[in-house]
Design a protein around this motif. Structure first.
Motif, PDB file in Angstrom:
ATOM      1  N   GLN A   1       0.833  -1.206   0.000  1.00  0.00           N
ATOM      2  CA  GLN A   1       0.000   0.000   0.000  1.00  0.00           C
ATOM      3  C   GLN A   1       0.866   1.253   0.000  1.00  0.00           C
ATOM      4  OE1 GLN A   1      -3.360   0.128   2.753  1.00  0.00           O
ATOM      5  NE2 GLN A   1      -3.319  -2.092   2.910  1.00  0.00           N
ATOM      6  N   GLN A   2       1.959   1.198   0.755  1.00  0.00           N
ATOM      7  CA  GLN A   2       2.842   2.361   0.794  1.00  0.00           C
ATOM      8  C   GLN A   2       3.446   2.618  -0.578  1.00  0.00           C
ATOM      9  OE1 GLN A   2       6.521   2.645   0.932  1.00  0.00           O
ATOM     10  NE2 GLN A   2       6.917   4.162   2.510  1.00  0.00           N
TER      11      GLN A   2
ATOM     12  N   ALA B   1       3.549   5.737  -5.716  1.00  0.00           N
ATOM     13  CA  ALA B   1       3.327   5.784  -7.164  1.00  0.00           C
ATOM     14  C   ALA B   1       2.270   6.821  -7.517  1.00  0.00           C
ATOM     15  CB  ALA B   1       2.912   4.398  -7.664  1.00  0.00           C
ATOM     16  N   ARG B   2       1.187   6.861  -6.748  1.00  0.00           N
ATOM     17  CA  ARG B   2       0.119   7.828  -7.015  1.00  0.00           C
ATOM     18  C   ARG B   2       0.627   9.262  -6.870  1.00  0.00           C
ATOM     19  NH1 ARG B   2      -5.139   7.876  -3.253  1.00  0.00           N
ATOM     20  NH2 ARG B   2      -3.568   8.669  -1.810  1.00  0.00           N
ATOM     21  N   ALA B   3       1.486   9.494  -5.866  1.00  0.00           N
ATOM     22  CA  ALA B   3       2.011  10.839  -5.654  1.00  0.00           C
ATOM     23  C   ALA B   3       3.012  11.240  -6.737  1.00  0.00           C
ATOM     24  CB  ALA B   3       2.674  10.924  -4.274  1.00  0.00           C
ATOM     25  N   LEU B   4       3.741  10.269  -7.275  1.00  0.00           N
ATOM     26  CA  LEU B   4       4.755  10.560  -8.296  1.00  0.00           C
ATOM     27  C   LEU B   4       4.167  10.679  -9.698  1.00  0.00           C
ATOM     28  CD1 LEU B   4       7.611   8.174  -7.086  1.00  0.00           C
ATOM     29  CD2 LEU B   4       7.708  10.679  -7.110  1.00  0.00           C
ATOM     30  N   ALA B   5       3.003  10.099  -9.902  1.00  0.00           N
ATOM     31  CA  ALA B   5       2.433  10.033 -11.256  1.00  0.00           C
ATOM     32  C   ALA B   5       2.301  11.398 -11.936  1.00  0.00           C
ATOM     33  CB  ALA B   5       1.083   9.321 -11.217  1.00  0.00           C
ATOM     34  N   PRO B   6       1.846  12.468 -11.259  1.00  0.00           N
ATOM     35  CA  PRO B   6       1.687  13.766 -11.934  1.00  0.00           C
ATOM     36  C   PRO B   6       3.008  14.520 -12.143  1.00  0.00           C
ATOM     37  CG  PRO B   6       0.232  13.566 -10.025  1.00  0.00           C
ATOM     38  CD  PRO B   6       1.266  12.503  -9.909  1.00  0.00           C
ATOM     39  N   ARG B   7       4.132  13.873 -11.846  1.00  0.00           N
ATOM     40  CA  ARG B   7       5.459  14.481 -11.981  1.00  0.00           C
ATOM     41  C   ARG B   7       5.608  15.767 -11.152  1.00  0.00           C
ATOM     42  NH1 ARG B   7       4.587  12.365 -17.197  1.00  0.00           N
ATOM     43  NH2 ARG B   7       6.268  10.958 -17.874  1.00  0.00           N
ATOM     44  N   PRO B   8       5.424  15.686  -9.852  1.00  0.00           N
ATOM     45  CA  PRO B   8       5.624  16.879  -9.012  1.00  0.00           C
ATOM     46  C   PRO B   8       7.107  17.238  -8.966  1.00  0.00           C
ATOM     47  CG  PRO B   8       5.404  14.943  -7.627  1.00  0.00           C
ATOM     48  CD  PRO B   8       5.112  14.486  -9.037  1.00  0.00           C
ATOM     49  N   ARG B   9       7.382  18.493  -8.662  1.00  0.00           N
ATOM     50  CA  ARG B   9       8.773  18.911  -8.490  1.00  0.00           C
ATOM     51  C   ARG B   9       9.258  18.597  -7.081  1.00  0.00           C
ATOM     52  NH1 ARG B   9      10.734  17.914 -12.028  1.00  0.00           N
ATOM     53  NH2 ARG B   9      12.584  19.126 -11.495  1.00  0.00           N
ATOM     54  N   VAL B  10       8.332  18.470  -6.138  1.00  0.00           N
ATOM     55  CA  VAL B  10       8.660  18.161  -4.745  1.00  0.00           C
ATOM     56  C   VAL B  10       7.688  17.106  -4.246  1.00  0.00           C
ATOM     57  CG1 VAL B  10       8.867  19.051  -2.386  1.00  0.00           C
ATOM     58  CG2 VAL B  10       9.500  20.510  -4.334  1.00  0.00           C
ATOM     59  N   LEU B  11       8.215  16.088  -3.570  1.00  0.00           N
ATOM     60  CA  LEU B  11       7.364  15.096  -2.911  1.00  0.00           C
ATOM     61  C   LEU B  11       7.488  15.295  -1.408  1.00  0.00           C
ATOM     62  CD1 LEU B  11       5.446  12.756  -3.546  1.00  0.00           C
ATOM     63  CD2 LEU B  11       7.355  11.192  -3.161  1.00  0.00           C
ATOM     64  N   LEU B  12       6.341  15.520  -0.760  1.00  0.00           N
ATOM     65  CA  LEU B  12       6.278  15.715   0.684  1.00  0.00           C
ATOM     66  C   LEU B  12       5.828  14.413   1.335  1.00  0.00           C
ATOM     67  CD1 LEU B  12       4.379  19.142   0.614  1.00  0.00           C
ATOM     68  CD2 LEU B  12       6.863  18.777   0.667  1.00  0.00           C
ATOM     69  N   LEU B  13       6.570  13.950   2.323  1.00  0.00           N
ATOM     70  CA  LEU B  13       6.283  12.662   2.956  1.00  0.00           C
ATOM     71  C   LEU B  13       6.118  12.851   4.453  1.00  0.00           C
ATOM     72  CD1 LEU B  13       9.005  12.017   0.770  1.00  0.00           C
ATOM     73  CD2 LEU B  13       7.656   9.928   0.853  1.00  0.00           C
ATOM     74  N   ASP B  14       4.888  12.654   4.936  1.00  0.00           N
ATOM     75  CA  ASP B  14       4.563  12.873   6.341  1.00  0.00           C
ATOM     76  C   ASP B  14       4.575  11.547   7.095  1.00  0.00           C
ATOM     77  OD1 ASP B  14       3.773  13.882   8.741  1.00  0.00           O
ATOM     78  OD2 ASP B  14       1.718  14.336   8.149  1.00  0.00           O
ATOM     79  N   GLU B  15       5.729  11.185   7.635  1.00  0.00           N
ATOM     80  CA  GLU B  15       5.923   9.933   8.382  1.00  0.00           C
ATOM     81  C   GLU B  15       5.302   8.742   7.660  1.00  0.00           C
ATOM     82  OE1 GLU B  15       6.348  10.004  12.506  1.00  0.00           O
ATOM     83  OE2 GLU B  15       5.698  12.077  12.741  1.00  0.00           O
ATOM     84  N   PRO B  16       5.646   8.497   6.390  1.00  0.00           N
ATOM     85  CA  PRO B  16       4.969   7.453   5.610  1.00  0.00           C
ATOM     86  C   PRO B  16       5.328   6.038   6.021  1.00  0.00           C
ATOM     87  CG  PRO B  16       6.803   8.323   4.365  1.00  0.00           C
ATOM     88  CD  PRO B  16       6.690   9.178   5.601  1.00  0.00           C
TER      89      PRO B  16
END
Length: 355
Positions: free
Chosen positions: A149-150, A155-170
């Motif tokens: 699931q993680q 993958a869902r967060a990376l799909a739109p090609r963000p410039r920054v990925l924010l990870l809140d205690e994942p």
């Protein structure tokens, strides 16, 4: 790895944030400023309530600051809504849609952007392969393990090609073994994606393992910021030293002619100390056991624990305080409970700390 040759991806200047009003207001961020580089894995580390998650939510656009500014890739986004910021967030709970398949979850943001169907199919395949979930595209979240699931959330967060990925205690919901495995995978994923990761955690080992740089926070402020080795080896504040791993904190008095007289009895040849009371720190693995009478301090073995590759000794000092020492099994110096020993304290391993 951080790309230091270019301007920062995230610039935060004098950000302050309070919750509540008037006498009931609680300041959770107090004049915070920092820059986060392109392709950097940057971690905000601190205990619960230190302000790290609030800072992440301000960058994401889920909260608004009381003062200060936030810029992403040179564009001021302080007042911009979340959907106008080139960032995406992976939450602690993953927040997957239970009624959608893995592929549908990953495609959701792309469909909201009204991208062409073929482009969506191609991108979903790319990111699922990146997180090694290509074989699970038709499954639903309930049919996946926590680690799977993680990966889907990533993958869902990376799909739109963000410039920054924010990870809140994942990783906090995973068991210890899986969490350690995912730490390595997360760092590899960041390098493969080639974008900036901003990671929030209270886990010191996680921060040291993953990060290019770490900012240690307490009470809404950044106390120290730097590479993991620097944070661990040369802490500048007592809180940082005590929060990151095991450490021995010894109280003493800075002498007018130089050096520090410890309450435990030894005079250490430390220079550049402030006058008055000071705290001297040393990591358990940097001190050494020596025969009684041959070290800077005399001690008594209270208890010894076998850790596999090392022994952990709890020692009693003359002033009634205790001292932890970790030595490799191959060190050749054996001792038993109640035995008198000496403590060698290399000067280069000692740190005088701010309160």
């Amino acid at each position: 790895m951080v790309d230091a040759s270019n301007s920062p991806t995230i610039s935060i200047r004098n950000i302050s944030k309070s919750f509540g009003k008037g006498i009931y207001a609680i300041r959770v961020l107090d004049d915070v400023s920092l820059d986060i580089g392109k392709r950097e894995f940057f971690t905000l580390l601190g205990p619960s309530g230190c302000g790290k998650t609030t800072l992440l939510r301000l960058i994401a656009g889920f909260e608004t600051s009381d003062s200060g500014s936030i810029a992403i890739e040179g564009r001021d986004v302080t007042a911009a809504p979340p959907f106008h910021r080139p960032v995406n967030t992976v939450f602690q709970s993953y927040a997957l849609f239970p009624h959608l398949t893995v592929e549908q979850n990953v495609a959701f943001a792309l469909e909201e952007q009204r991208q062409p169907r073929e482009a969506i199919r191609t991108r979903v395949g790319e990111v699922l392969e990146m997180v090694r979930m290509s074989a699970f595209g038709s499954r639903r979240p309930a049919e996946l393990s926590g680690g799977q699931q993680q990966r889907v959330a990533l993958a869902r967060a990376l799909a739109p090609r963000p410039r920054v990925l924010l990870l809140d205690e994942p990783l906090s919901a995973l068991d210890l073994k899986l969490r350690k495995e995912m730490q390595i995978e997360l760092k590899q994923l960041q390098e493969e994606a080639g974008i900036t990761f901003l990671f929030v955690t209270h886990d010191q080992e996680e921060a040291l393992t993953l990060s290019d740089r770490v900012a240690v926070m307490q009470s809404g402020r950044i106390l120290q910021m730097g590479p993991p080795r620097e944070i661990y080896e040369t802490p500048t504040h007592r809180f940082v030293a005590d929060f990151i791993g095991d450490i021995n904190l010894m109280e003493g008095e800075a002498l007018a002619g130089g050096g520090v007289r410890l309450d435990a009895g030894a005079v250490l040849p430390l220079t550049h100390c402030k006058s008055g009371r000071v705290t001297v720190a040393i990591r358990p693995e940097r001190a050494r056991l020596v025969p009684a009478g041959q070290g800077a301090l005399e001690a008594t073995i209270i208890h010894s624990a076998y850790l596999g590759t090392a022994m952990l000794h709890k020692l009693g000092l003359p002033d009634g305080s205790t001292f932890l020492l970790r030595q490799l099994e191959s060190s050749g110096f054996a001792c038993g409970n109640g035995e008198r020993v000496g403590l060698a304290l290399p000067a280069e391993a000692l740190r005088v700390l701010e309160q």
